[in-house]
Structures are given as structure tokens and as C-alpha cells.
Design a protein around this motif. Structure first.
Motif, short mmCIF file in Angstrom:
data_model
loop_
_atom_site.label_atom_id
_atom_site.label_comp_id
_atom_site.label_asym_id
_atom_site.label_seq_id
_atom_site.Cartn_x
_atom_site.Cartn_y
_atom_site.Cartn_z
N ILE A 1 84.61 63.84 -98.85
CA ILE A 1 85.57 63.23 -97.93
C ILE A 1 84.83 62.36 -96.90
CG2 ILE A 1 87.18 63.77 -96.03
CD1 ILE A 1 88.10 66.20 -97.77
N GLY A 2 83.66 62.83 -96.51
CA GLY A 2 82.87 62.05 -95.56
C GLY A 2 82.51 60.67 -96.10
N LEU A 3 82.34 60.56 -97.42
CA LEU A 3 82.01 59.26 -97.99
C LEU A 3 83.13 58.25 -97.77
CD1 LEU A 3 80.48 60.30 -101.45
CD2 LEU A 3 79.26 59.65 -99.37
N PHE A 4 84.35 58.76 -97.74
CA PHE A 4 85.50 57.87 -97.56
C PHE A 4 85.68 57.50 -96.09
CE2 PHE A 4 86.26 59.96 -101.53
CZ PHE A 4 86.94 59.05 -102.31
N GLY A 5 85.04 58.27 -95.24
CA GLY A 5 85.20 58.01 -93.81
C GLY A 5 86.08 59.03 -93.13
N GLY A 6 86.46 60.10 -93.85
CA GLY A 6 87.21 61.16 -93.20
C GLY A 6 88.54 61.46 -93.86
N ASP A 7 89.23 62.42 -93.28
CA ASP A 7 90.45 62.95 -93.88
C ASP A 7 91.49 61.87 -94.17
OD1 ASP A 7 89.39 65.46 -93.69
OD2 ASP A 7 90.49 66.00 -91.86
N ALA A 8 91.73 61.02 -93.20
CA ALA A 8 92.83 60.06 -93.34
C ALA A 8 92.56 59.11 -94.50
CB ALA A 8 93.02 59.28 -92.05
N ALA A 9 91.32 58.63 -94.58
CA ALA A 9 90.98 57.69 -95.65
C ALA A 9 91.04 58.38 -97.01
CB ALA A 9 89.59 57.11 -95.41
N PHE A 10 90.60 59.62 -97.04
CA PHE A 10 90.62 60.36 -98.29
C PHE A 10 92.06 60.61 -98.75
CE2 PHE A 10 90.35 64.44 -100.65
CZ PHE A 10 89.48 64.06 -101.65
N GLU A 11 92.88 61.02 -97.80
CA GLU A 11 94.28 61.27 -98.12
C GLU A 11 94.96 59.99 -98.60
OE1 GLU A 11 96.40 63.20 -94.95
OE2 GLU A 11 98.36 62.65 -95.77
N ALA A 12 94.64 58.92 -97.95
CA ALA A 12 95.24 57.64 -98.36
C ALA A 12 94.79 57.26 -99.78
CB ALA A 12 94.84 56.55 -97.37
N LYS A 13 93.54 57.56 -100.08
CA LYS A 13 93.05 57.23 -101.41
C LYS A 13 93.73 58.10 -102.48
CE LYS A 13 90.00 54.74 -103.75
NZ LYS A 13 89.75 53.31 -103.55
N LEU A 14 93.94 59.37 -102.15
CA LEU A 14 94.67 60.24 -103.08
C LEU A 14 96.10 59.72 -103.27
CD1 LEU A 14 93.66 63.90 -102.07
CD2 LEU A 14 93.41 62.87 -104.34
N ASP A 15 96.73 59.34 -102.17
CA ASP A 15 98.07 58.76 -102.26
C ASP A 15 98.04 57.53 -103.18
OD1 ASP A 15 98.98 60.65 -100.48
OD2 ASP A 15 99.05 59.29 -98.75
N ALA A 16 97.02 56.73 -103.00
CA ALA A 16 96.92 55.50 -103.80
C ALA A 16 96.76 55.84 -105.27
CB ALA A 16 95.73 54.66 -103.30
N LEU A 17 96.00 56.89 -105.55
CA LEU A 17 95.83 57.32 -106.94
C LEU A 17 97.18 57.62 -107.59
CD1 LEU A 17 93.91 58.54 -109.28
CD2 LEU A 17 94.42 60.73 -108.19
N PHE A 18 97.98 58.42 -106.89
CA PHE A 18 99.25 58.84 -107.47
C PHE A 18 100.29 57.73 -107.48
CE2 PHE A 18 97.45 63.06 -106.53
CZ PHE A 18 97.71 63.70 -107.73
N ASN A 19 100.07 56.73 -106.65
CA ASN A 19 101.06 55.66 -106.54
C ASN A 19 100.65 54.36 -107.22
OD1 ASN A 19 102.91 57.21 -105.02
ND2 ASN A 19 101.61 56.95 -103.21
N ALA A 20 99.44 54.34 -107.77
CA ALA A 20 98.99 53.11 -108.43
C ALA A 20 99.83 52.85 -109.67
CB ALA A 20 97.51 53.23 -108.80
N PRO A 21 99.91 51.60 -110.10
CA PRO A 21 100.57 51.33 -111.39
C PRO A 21 99.84 52.08 -112.50
CG PRO A 21 100.09 49.28 -110.21
CD PRO A 21 99.40 50.39 -109.47
N SER A 22 100.60 52.54 -113.48
CA SER A 22 100.02 53.38 -114.52
C SER A 22 99.46 52.60 -115.70
CB SER A 22 101.07 54.38 -115.03
OG SER A 22 101.35 55.34 -114.04
N ASP A 23 99.24 51.32 -115.52
CA ASP A 23 98.74 50.57 -116.66
C ASP A 23 97.26 50.82 -116.89
OD1 ASP A 23 98.55 49.33 -114.16
OD2 ASP A 23 98.04 47.41 -115.09
N LEU A 24 96.90 50.79 -118.17
CA LEU A 24 95.52 51.00 -118.59
C LEU A 24 95.12 49.83 -119.47
CD1 LEU A 24 95.52 54.80 -119.51
CD2 LEU A 24 94.43 53.73 -117.54
N PRO A 25 93.83 49.56 -119.54
CA PRO A 25 93.40 48.46 -120.42
C PRO A 25 93.58 48.85 -121.88
CG PRO A 25 91.51 49.59 -119.48
CD PRO A 25 92.70 50.18 -118.83
N PRO A 26 93.57 47.86 -122.78
CA PRO A 26 93.84 48.14 -124.19
C PRO A 26 92.81 49.07 -124.84
CG PRO A 26 93.69 45.76 -123.76
CD PRO A 26 93.38 46.45 -122.50
#
Lengths: 766, 766
Positions: free
Chosen positions: A571-596
Motif C-alpha cells: 500500500i505504501g508503494l501507492f502512496g497510502g490507503d486512499a490511493a490503494f483503495e482508489a486503485k482497487l476501485d479502478a480495478l473493479f470498475n475498469a472496462p472488461s475488455d481484453l486483447p485478442p
């Protein structure tokens, strides 16, 4: 439940019996009835529907195909034709092998070629439908629509029993195809190095073969007995009739058993297998003492399943959930599989024959890249004797293997499948949890891996602190997983008293930092020069996928969260709790497309979270570490509800020898081992109003979550009747038994688990 | 000079002859006359004054003591008594062994006990004085004041020749003490595992022994012939007379050879030694073909020395400097020593007997922790055939040794002396400089050391990036020196085409950073926890010297500058040029006090710079890297002037098998290899107005520095007649030959070498 545990414990003590308690304990509940083995035979589940006992050597099951990814188990729900019934199958894997000794019941003209799904004409393939197909634990039956033959299958620990009821008045035969096996995906045949078939007295058929498929050069021997004699037999070599001998050798051997019209009632065919020799197969055939008594054998199998399903009693009104749950518990106990003979001999990882010490067993089919995550942790709770036996057995196999600590051992052969050496995790977890596993012996084995093994990849890992992506494929995932294995090995060293090595490996386990790019906040492929490889797209498999992937069945989204042991450092690599949480949110909310070029394993997507494949399995629990536990609760509930269904295509991805199921079981109970080695469980969102887990020594863990069906959020928790503000609980605490009560809510309680002191420990030697 | 080089080259090609060109080349200059082997026999120089040929197997020399640090060579200038003359000696080491086969010439009563320096009464010790002592290359003589015996010694490559002139009319005898050897510092005897003496036909005496001293379990055999027969012999076992046999075995064997009054003229005693067997010793005795012709043999030895001293011609008016210089050149060619027999057999590092391929030689006595710095680099300039033979031989010895790459190999035994594996440096340097050394073979050997060897210290080094001081002694120095060896091995890997390993090791060679504390700006002992150990005093040997030292014969002052390969990275740690320069200034200006537990090696102090021991040897050259080259010039001139004198106590510290001398030779010429592997030389302050270095293929390097006697500073430089603004020159450039002219000044020119582009390269693969 005391007696069941005692039974298991004594079974463990008596060694070989571990995998096959002979008695159906009267106290067990008939949970077999809730299991539907068809779940996962479609979609990408890759399971087989046939008969096995818990952790049994035999998986007697129908084969609809033997040559494509979705038919890894030999069976795919959507297939319209059947090849026959063979004795060994893998449960939920993404690579395949096995399918030993195909038995094809038929009437009329003998057809000796297998044909293909696309072109079954003139082959022994026959139409199949699910209309008259039944599967339950230890039993499978199918009526073949073209011939009217009823086929029924059951198994004991080391033998399979077929019961064929032919339509009256038909010219009946069985074709035995000893050249059958899992083919390469391109359709080329299983490579049989050598095989033989011999006809012995009283029409006992025996045979041997060595197969070079996924497991390169495994040995398998069979012995077959018939309940009624065949009128005659025809032997084939390379599909040409051969005569004049009782023993035939070659690479493609088949034999037709002609019964004409002479069968009186059902024909029973019993088969014993052995990786040691024919004598072993013969002993294994007779070991169960049940002869051709199909009812006794299928009844015993069901009873064994009832025993193995009874450690967890759930209370639910939802029949679909109940089926999904007990089927998961069933699938979680199909592998590892028994891999030693009735006389205690077995084929070791050095391909030599070994004799077990009394009270010990040997196993195969360890899908460790998958199962270290939740299956082995689950077993430490519901079946410590097996958990211990597997961990100790992994040490012994590593000692025997010419390549050292095992990766994916299959039938006495190292397949080197997937990355890392996660056997270390299973062993370290067992040691940490106090199971009877020899830490010094383990460390003597893994120490050489940790420090001595000399390969370009490992040298780079130790030298650069990461594997450069211009050196080796899958370098990002390897770096991350080697780091986790370092963590596991550090515990092993600590337990063995080698504190210095423990400290070194603990430090080295932080190598995950070296593939984290703080600018993009992704784990990225990195060049030897130290620079990040370009181009970079977090959805891609790598910077140069024509050459190789930089990630293992994943991309930067999942790999960025591939940290199970040092979450606060992470979590420290991300800069702390808020950034980490935001990144997790981004993971679950990203478009689900994958390359071919994404692998087919990447299924079950929620944003870029991929529940169908293992690297994601712990990720939804990570919100606990940044204090947003309510988001874990919501995501876990969502995954439980959307990624598992009681239907043939109800699994989000490969079952992987129990891992996908074990995730479900633990998550449904309400907790999950983000770091199995660390011995703590992070809470999720319990699925059932009540669950009771029967623990060793008569203890019971009762988990309550009233109203949880409509209230996915945790308002508060009590443990043993007292308030429990933590978002986690330790293995040691759980194993005391007692009451874990979740007060559920339909609204999140962000305060729960928010305080630093209530978050799960990480990177600690406890 | 062409013919001399050709001679050496052809000698190298013919293998065994490498160490002993038979012909005194007519063109050579009689530089032997300028050598005084007594320099360094006092003080802490630890050299011996006796007779050897260049790199010869025999060092026939007087022994005054065999049991204390300052008598490591068997001889100490201040000692007042003499034991006798033995055949093998170490040159300038700080640990000792050898002194094989002591011959004691005496008159009158036979005394068989050695006595001690403190209590010589009744022993065979006899008074000695320097009044009638003469030593020159290949020749030593001494008249014993008590008996009047004149003893003279000379040597060929594998044999020693004694000439004893007894006073007329006296009852003469020789005592042969086969139990003599270097004792432990506590006075306990050399451990003789087993020994034997046999009297053969014609009074040939032969014997064998295995000794467990510094080299644990080395073998040595001798053969001795007399020019005049003894009247009788008396054998002693454990100092008791024994009779009745021709062969005697035991741990303490001696024999007295009685000549009575029968000697006619001088008695000559010739001895051959062999580590293989007695047959080898006999062949070695006769190999030179010179029989008992003392004048021929000492003449041949002098001629060989003239050949080996002739590559460098210096011009100087200062006789002391000339003596110091040529004596240094003499000392620089005493070791490594020939360690193979006339018939090509030798005792390998596996203690087995091997046969050399034609054209090859085997050597011993590699004091690598010392000699990698300047001796081997010097030889790459003045004697490339030997430089190549040593490097290739080190590979072969490492292949033979049960402990792999060699550290300090002595007489077929690994002594494990000092830290690191600096054989890697010698080999990498030779490869980099294009000498005929097999890089692939070298890398196959060192790769296992680089990545595979599994010890707590190496594991920690690879895991933490440093060795924790709570794990192992001398952890700071080990971390720093392992890092330099990584640099050497990275070059080896690169040359062998293993670019990946090269990159890994290059990166790992920056581990030196992990023991640098930026707060105190010192390299400090660091705990497993990552914290700096306390208490910290930069003068101390470590944080807990009762347990062990954290530094190897050094303290934080010297260790902080123990970086030879990544100076710009190193300077960055200090915060840049100014801070680094200030720290160097501080080093030279610090009080010279040391704690009471400092080792005796730390001598020759200028501030906390310690010229008497090797870790400091490159430090004065480091000013070049921060642009203050004039300070290098000043310090080098100061060291040349104050740390070397043409006197018995004229060496600032242990000579260390040529390293202290090689530093002097190169620095006096005007350049020094801060990083031998990198193949560049940093300028210092040339000592002589002119020096000519004769290079292979008839090339000559002429170095001029007019007025340098009073002008220590470089005003400017020309190379091949063109302005040369760099403060360094590459090996490849120097080896072309040509004119390097230093324009000297009595004032510093801070602009010289100041520009970034004029500073020496570092951390580059060139």
C-alpha cells in the motif's frame, strides 16, 4: 461429530486408509444428495462427472473428447457424442493427460477407431444425451440412446467397477482401447512410448504402458476382471487384427471382448490400476473386498462422501446455494489423488518404485499454483490429517524428484506447470499451523531452491531483485510469485531454526517492489537496463506478446495486486490507503475488455478483476488492509452471487483441482486466507444465516449471520459472545471453536475494520 | 630487447620452462647488482633473504625463527641466533608455513634440539650476525661466528645447492631436521601427520612428510645428495637414536651426517623437492644438469634475475631509489612459485597427482587478496606470458579444488585465507586485456560461485544485499569485496557470452551501497534488521570486537573507500565531488591512532590511510575521480618517499608476495590500476626523470618526467607527442608503446584532470 473426526484421525494414523475410510460413520449426514457433479462440466469448469471416492486413485468417468482445452477432463457438457468410459481424469485443470483404459460398450459390428467429434462416422463414438444421465458422488450412469445400453460406474479407492446392461437379444461386446489418452490440442495422438496387453487365466486382462503426454513418461498398468466370460476376444495392433499369442506389445493396442448373445443380466467389469506394475494393479483390483457387488461399492463410495461432506453444515433456504456449496465441497476433495498401491508400493518422482513406511500414503495431482491459495487452507480447517499428509508428502516428493521441490507433480512426473514453487506455501502453512510436518526436513530441501539453484531466471531474481522482461517470459508474475514463495520459505527456515535464512528471505520477499512503477501505479515489465518496457497497456499480456507474455494468465491490472504477504508495504508503494483503495476501485470498475491474445483462462470478469483465474482470488479481500472493509463485503457478496451457479456452466473458470470451489466454500463461510502462510483469515460477507464447522477434538465453530440473505454488509461482529472489532481472525482462534456472529446490515458500516489496529496483520511472523 | 621478449614468449610456449629460461640473454642488463634482498627482512616486511630463481620452486634461505608473526618468512633481521637453512619460504606473508628440510652445519658435539630464540642454550641454534652476511638474487652467504663455518646457498628452479666450508681441523657434521617447520604462534610444533627418511645407495637420503600447518595436509618429499661421503650417519626418532634400518618412519625424524675430519674442501649438498613423490624429488634434483657446480648454478640464477629485472630501465641519480626499485622488481617475481615436477607431474588442489599437458606449468603461493591489486596488473605489462599462465592456472586449480574457485592456494591446499574470491579479478583482468585465457572455462567455474554457492554469508549477501554484522565477522569488508568480485565475474560472464549473468552481476556489484551510511558518510556494520550497529567509532575494528571484527584488517576509514569499480556511483553516495574530496582529505588528515585490538598489519599510516596493508592501496588515486587529481599526485609522491626505504626495515608493512613492491613499481612509473578489471591506469606522480618499459613485440614505452625529483606535480601531459588532458590511460594504449611525457611542476595544476571528460572511466564495460 467427534467420532467422525476420530475416524479421520485414526485413518490418518493408519496411513493408507487416509483416503478411504471403510466405514460410513452413522453420524454423518447424507450431504451427498445435495451434490451435483455436473456443475462445472460445461462452461470452462473442466470437471468430470464420473465416479471417484474422496482423494481416490480412480476417476471412472465418461469421455466425450480427448483433444481440446474445454475437454481437459475428457468430458464436455455440450458434446454430442461419447467415446466410452476411462479410469483416470483430471478435475478442472487447464492442461490435460490421463484417460487411461477406455472401455467402450457396444452392440453389433466392432468399430475400433475413435473418430472425432466433428466426424464420428464409422467410429466407436456413439450419440449421447443428458436425458438419461445421472451423476452423484461415487456413481455415474448413462443410457446410450443409439444402443440402449445402460452404463453405470462406481469406484473404490483403487478400483473402478462398470456395470453394463445390454438390451436383450443384441450381439454385445466391449472394446478396450489401450491407446486412448489425452491428445495434444492439435489433435496429434497421445504418445505411447510402449504398451502391452496380456490375456491371463480366467480371462483376466492385464496391460502396461508408458505415456509421454503432459506428464512425460508416466507409467500405468491395469488389471481387468469380468463378471461373465467373453465368448472370444480379438486383439488389434495398429488397428489390425493380430492373433496367436497371449501377450501383445506395441504402441496402439486394443482388444474386443465378444459376448454375443450369451450375457445373463448385467456385465460387470472391474479394473485395478497401478503405476508400479501389473501385480500392483491386480492387488488394487481386489483390495476393496467387494468383488462385483456394484451396490455395495457405490454405497460405500456414497458413505465416504457423506463423511467427507459432513464437516460443514450450512443452513439455507436456497436450494441452488446449497447445491453449489456441497458440490464445491465435493469438488474440493477430488484431488490430490491417491498414488500408491494397496501393498504400499508407489512410483516416486524419480520414476523408481518405493515402499511406503507403515502409516503413510503418497498422492499425485497437486495443482499447486491454484490450490495453495484456498484449498489447502480449507483442508487445514476441515481435514487436518489430509492437510498434514499432503504437506509432508510434498516434502518427500521434492526429495525424490530430480528437479527438487515440486511444482505440479503428476503421476510421478514433474510437469513444471505454471510458475513459482508454491509447494513451499503449502508446507510453510502446515508448519505454521502446527500440523505434524517435518520443518527441518522441509527446509533442508527448500534451502537449496532458495539460495542454491542456478538458473538465468533465479539468478536474475536474486541479482536484480526482479526478472527482466527481456530475459524470460512471464517475468512480472514470476517476480511477484517468487517473492511470495520467499515469504513462505522464510517461515520454513524460521521453523527449522535457521533464523538468518529466514531474515534473508523475508527481506527478499519484498522484491515485488522492483516491478512496481510508482508513476503508472502498475506492476510492469522491466528491462535489464532497469527501465520499464514499452509500450505499456495495463490490459495487455506484455510489451511484446509476439515473443512472450510478461504476465502469467493475467495482465497488469491483476498483477498489480499480486501481493499476499506485505500489504502495508504494498500500500505504501501507492502512496497510502486512499490511493490503494482508489486503485482497487479502478480495478473493479475498469472496462472488461481484453486483447485478442488473452488466454481463455481469463473469465469471470468484474471490471479487470478476473474471478475465473487464480491470480485474482485474494484481491477483493484487500480492501480490508486499507480500512475499507465494507467494499470487501460488497465485492465478495457480488462474486459469490454472480460467479457460481448450480448449473453445468455454473463455474466462472477452471475448477483447478478444488481451488475455485475452496474459494467459494471459505468465502461463503465468511472468511478467506489472503496469506495462507500468515495463518490469518480476512472476513468477507458470510452467505448463510448459519454454518457449523466441525473441528478436531469435537470442537465446533458456529458462524451466524442472521438476515444475511438480504443484508450483505457487516454492521458488527462478536466472537465467543464478545465484541470483535477486527476485520479478521486467526487460524488458532478459529480452531478453538466457538461462536462467530456477524450482525448484518443492508447498509455499509465504514467504521468496521477501519482502525489501523483492527486491520489484518501482514508481513509478520506470528 | 626483442630477443628477451621472444625468449620469454617461447619459454611460455614450451611450458615448464616458463619459470626458468636456461640462457642468460646477452642483451640483459645486470640489474641484479642493484637488488638488496635484505630490504624487508626487518620491520614488518616478512621477506626472506635467501636464494631463489624467478617464480622458482625452491627458496633456500636461513631460518632464525619459526614461530612468530614477524618471522613468517623464517627469518627476522633483528634475531640474534640461527637455526639453519631450509628450502621453502613464503615471501612477505602474514600467515606462515613451509621451511622444509632444515640443514644445520656444525662442528663438535651433535645437538639435535632447536631451542628457542629466548633460550638457545644446548640447542643447535648458533649465534649469527650480519657482518659476514651477503645476499644477492639467487645467492646467499653467511659465516657463522661461533663455528667459523661459511655457508653459501643458491638455487635452480627445482633444486637447492648448499656449499659449506668448514674450518680446517674441526669435527664436521650436518644435522638434517625433518621435523622442522613453521610452528603455531603459541609455539606448539608443526603438526607432522607422518614422515619418513630413507638412506639409499651412495648415501642418497630421501624422505617424505605430510604436514598439517597453514596448508592442511600438504605433501613434501625430498632427495639429498652429498659431494663428499659422510663417514657415518645417526638417525633420531623423537630425539632418540635409532638404528638397524635404512628406512625410518615417525613424526619427528632427524639425521646427523658425520664427516669427522675427512672433508676435502667445501662440502656441497644438493636437494630436490617434490610434492608428488621421492622419484619426483630425485628428478628435480638432477634437472638443472649442473651437479655440484655452485658457481654455474649461482651464475645461472643471477642471469635469470637479470633477465627478469630488465623489462624496466629507470634513470635516476638516487642510489637508494634505484635499489628500492629493483629490489621491488625482484620481490615482485618471487611468487607465485613453481609447483610441478621436472617430469610434468604435480600435486593438484584435490591432493591427487596430475600430469601436465605439454607446454603448461602449475604454480602455488597465490596471495590473491593482496596481489590482484597491483602485482598481476604489473605482470600484464612486463611479463604477459606469466600473467596469462597464472590466470589460466587459477582456473585449473579452481576446477580441481573441492572448494571450487581458489582463494589462497598453497602447495595444493586451499587455505581459505582472507575474504572474497579475488582469483576472479586476476582472471577477469587477463581476459579483458586479451591474454590467452579461456573465458568460457573460467565462467563455467565461477558461475557456480556467483549464483549457486549456498553459504549463510553468500545467501545473506544475495538476499539482503549485504552481510549483516550479527551474522558473520568482517561483514563490511566482505560485502565490499564480494561486490568487487561480482564486478570481476560480470566481465568474465560477458567475455563468455553470458550477457544476462553479466548484467546481473554488474548490478549486484553495486551492493557496496548497502553498507554505506549516508548520515555518517562511512561504510558501517549493519544488522539483519537493516539498522546500523552501535556503538560506532570509525577507528574501531567493529561494533563488538570481543565477538569479531566487522572489518578485515581495517576500520571504517579505509573500508569507506573500498570501492575500485563504481567510483561515480560511490561519489554520489557522499553527495558529490566536494563531499567525497573532503572525506578523502579527512582520511589523510585524521589522527593516526588505532584501538588496542587493531591487527599488526595496520602500519604505514598517513592519517587513517594505511599503506602497510592492502585495502588502502588504491585510495590515494581516488582524488582523480572527483577532479582533484593534484591531490593524488601529492599523496602518491608522499607515499613513495615515506613508505619505502632501501633498508631492512624499509617496507611499511608485509610485502605480501609482491603486492607492496608492485604498488611501488607502478606508482614510481607514474600510473596505477585502481580497477584492474577495468583495464585503465590512473596517473600518480612519476618518480624518475625517465623510465623505459620493454613491451612484447619489441615495443617500448618511454615515460619522461624531467625535473620530477623536485617537482611532484603534473602541469600537463603529452602522449605520443600530442597533448593528453586525461588523468588516466588505458592498458591497450600503454601496450602500444610510445612516449608518455609528464611536464612536472612544483605547484599543483588543479585544472589537470578536472574536466568530467578527463577523469578515469569507472563501471564501464570497455
Amino acid at each position: 461429530m467427534l467420532s467422525r473426526r476420530s475416524l479421520l484421525a485414526s485413518a490418518a494414523a493408519s496411513g493408507l486408509a487416509v483416503a478411504m475410510p471403510r466405514l460410513a460413520a452413522a453420524q454423518t449426514v447424507g450431504y451427498s444428495q445435495f451434490v451435483n457433479p455436473m456443475i462445472g462440466t460445461g462452461g470452462h469448469g473442466h470437471v468430470y462427472p464420473g465416479a471417484s471416492v474422496p482423494f481416490g486413485m480412480i476417476q471412472l468417468s465418461p469421455d466425450t473428447d480427448n483433444a481440446r482445452w474445454d475437454a481437459c477432463s475428457g468430458y464436455y457438457y455440450d458434446d454430442k457424442t461419447l467415446l466410452g468410459f476411462s479410469h483416470t481424469h483430471l478435475s478442472g485443470t487447464g492442461a490435460s493427460d490421463m484417460l487411461d483404459l477406455l472401455v467402450v460398450p457396444a452392440i453389433g459390428e466392432v468399430r475400433i477407431k475413435p473418430g472425432t467429434l466433428a466426424d464420428p462416422e464409422g467410429s466407436y463414438r456413439t450419440a449421447m444425451s443428458h436425458d438419461q444421465e445421472h451423476s452423484r458422488p461415487g456413481y455415474y450412469s448413462l443410457v446410450l440412446p443409439e444402443s440402449g445400453i445402460r452404463a453405470e460406474l462406481t469406484a473404490s479407492a483403487r478400483a473402478g467397477l462398470h456395470r453394463y446392461t445390454f438390451p436383450e437379444g443384441k450381439d454385445a461386446h466391449l472394446l478396450i482401447d489401450w491407446a486412448h489418452g489425452f491428445r495434444n490440442y492439435d489433435g496429434s495422438a497421445t504418445k505411447i512410448i510402449a504398451s502391452s496387453i496380456e490375456l491371463r487365466e480366467n480371462q483376466v486382462l492385464v496391460g502396461s504402458r508408458q505415456v509421454r503426454q503432459w506428464a512425460q513418461g508416466r507409467y500405468i498398468h491395469f488389471a481387468m476382471k469380468l463378471s461373465q466370460p467373453a465368448a472370444s476376444m480379438t486383439f488389434y495392433k495398429d488397428d489390425t487384427e493380430i492373433t496367436g499369442a497371449t501377450t501383445y506389445q506395441g504402441q496402439s493396442l486394443k482388444v474386443a471382448l465378444h459376448f454375443g448373445h450369451g450375457l445373463k443380466g448385467p456385465l460387470l467389469v472391474k479394473v485395478g490400476l497401478s503405476a508400479v506394475d501389473i501385480a500392483g494393479a491386480l492387488k488394487n483390483l481386489d483390495e476393496d473386498g467387494l468383488g462385483f457387488d456394484f451396490e455395495a461399492m457405490s454405497g460405500q463410495a456414497a458413505a465416504q462422501w457423506d463423511t467427507h461432506l459432513s464437516p460443514i453444515e450450512i443452513t439455507t433456504e436456497d436450494i441452488g446455494q446449497r447445491t453449489a456449496f456441497y458440490t464445491a465441497l465435493y469438488h474440493a476433495q477430488l484431488a490430490p489423488t491417491l498414488f500408491c498401491d494397496a501393498d504400499g508400493r508407489y512410483r516416486g518422482m524419480d520414476k523408481q518404485v518405493h515402499q511406503l513406511e507403515p502409516g503413510k500414503a503418497n498422492f499425485s495431482t497437486y495443482s499447486l499454483w491454484d490450490t495453495y491459495r484456498a484449498l489447502h487452507p480449507l483442508l487445514t480447517i476441515i481435514d487436518p490429517p489430509h492437510a498434514a499428509a499432503f504437506a509432508q508428502n510434498l516434502i518427500e516428493q521434492g526429495e525424490q524428484s530430480p528437479s527438487g521441490p515440486v511444482i505440479w507433480p503428476l503421476q510421478g512426473v514433474e510437469t513444471f506447470c505454471m510458475i513459482g514453487w508454491h509447494s513451499a506455501v503449502v508446507i510453510a502453512e502446515a508448519i505454521h499451523k502446527g500440523l505434524p510436518v517435518d520443518a527441518k526436513r522441509a527446509w533442508a530441501l527448500y534451502r537449496q531452491l532458495a539460495f542454491g539453484r542456478n538458473t538465468p531466471g533465479l539468478n536474475a531474481y536474486r541479482g536484480f531483485g526482479y526478472i527482466p522482461c527481456d530475459l524470460e517470459g512471464e517475468s512480472v508474475s514470476k517476480t511477484l510469485e517468487y517473492a511470495y514463495d520467499d515469504w513462505a520459505m522464510s517461515h520454513m527456515a524460521q521453523a527449522a531454526g535457521d533464523y538468518m535464512s529466514a531474515a534473508i528471505l523475508r527481506e527478499r520477499s519484498r522484491n515485488y517492489r522492483n516491478v512496481f512503477d510508482s508513476k503508472t501505479q502498475f506492476c510492469r515489465p522491466r528491462l535489464m537496463s532497469g527501465q520499464w518496457a514499452l509500450p505499456f497497456d495495463p490490459r495487455s499480456m506484455g510489451h511484446d506478446s509476439k515473443r512472450w507474455w510478461d504476465y502469467t494468465e493475467s495482465n497488469a491490472w491483476q498483477a498489480t495486486f499480486l501481493n499476499q504477504h506485505d500489504l502495508y508495504g504494498h500500500i505504501g508503494l501507492f502512496g497510502g490507503d486512499a490511493a490503494f483503495e482508489a486503485k482497487l476501485d479502478a480495478l473493479f470498475n475498469a472496462p472488461s475488455d481484453l486483447p485478442p491474445d488473452a488466454p481463455p483462462d481469463m473469465t469471470g470478469m468484474i471490471g479487470q478483476y478476473v474471478h475465473g483465474n487464480e491470480p485474482s482470488h485474494h484481491i477483493a479481500y484487500l480492501y480490508a488492509y486499507c480500512g475499507a472493509h465494507y467494499k470487501t463485503q460488497a465485492r465478495i457478496r457480488e462474486i459469490l452471487k454472480t460467479q457460481y451457479r448450480a448449473a453445468p456452466d455454473g463455474m466462472a473458470g477452471n475448477e483447478d483441482c478444488g481451488q475455485m470451489s475452496a474459494w467459494y466454500i471459505l468465502s461463503a463461510l465468511g472468511f478467506y486466507p489472503v496469506d495462507p502462510v500468515g495463518g490469518v483469515y480476512v472476513f468477507g460477507s458470510p452467505l448463510f444465516p448459519q454454518a457449523r464447522v466441525h473441528l478436531p477434538a469435537g470442537r465446533t465453530l458456529t458462524i451466524r449471520a442472521e438476515g444475511t440473505e438480504t443484508k450483505p454488509y457487516i454492521e458488527s461482529v462478536t466472537w465467543q459472545g464478545r465484541p470483535w472489532s477486527r476485520s479478521w481472525i486467526s487460524h488458532a482462534e478459529l480452531m478453538q471453536g466457538g461462536e462467530l456472529v456477524f450482525v448484518m446490515s443492508d447498509k455499509p458500516n465504514p467504521a468496521f475494520g477501519f482502525d489501523i489496529t483492527d486491520r489484518p496483520p501482514s508481513f509478520q511472523f506470528s
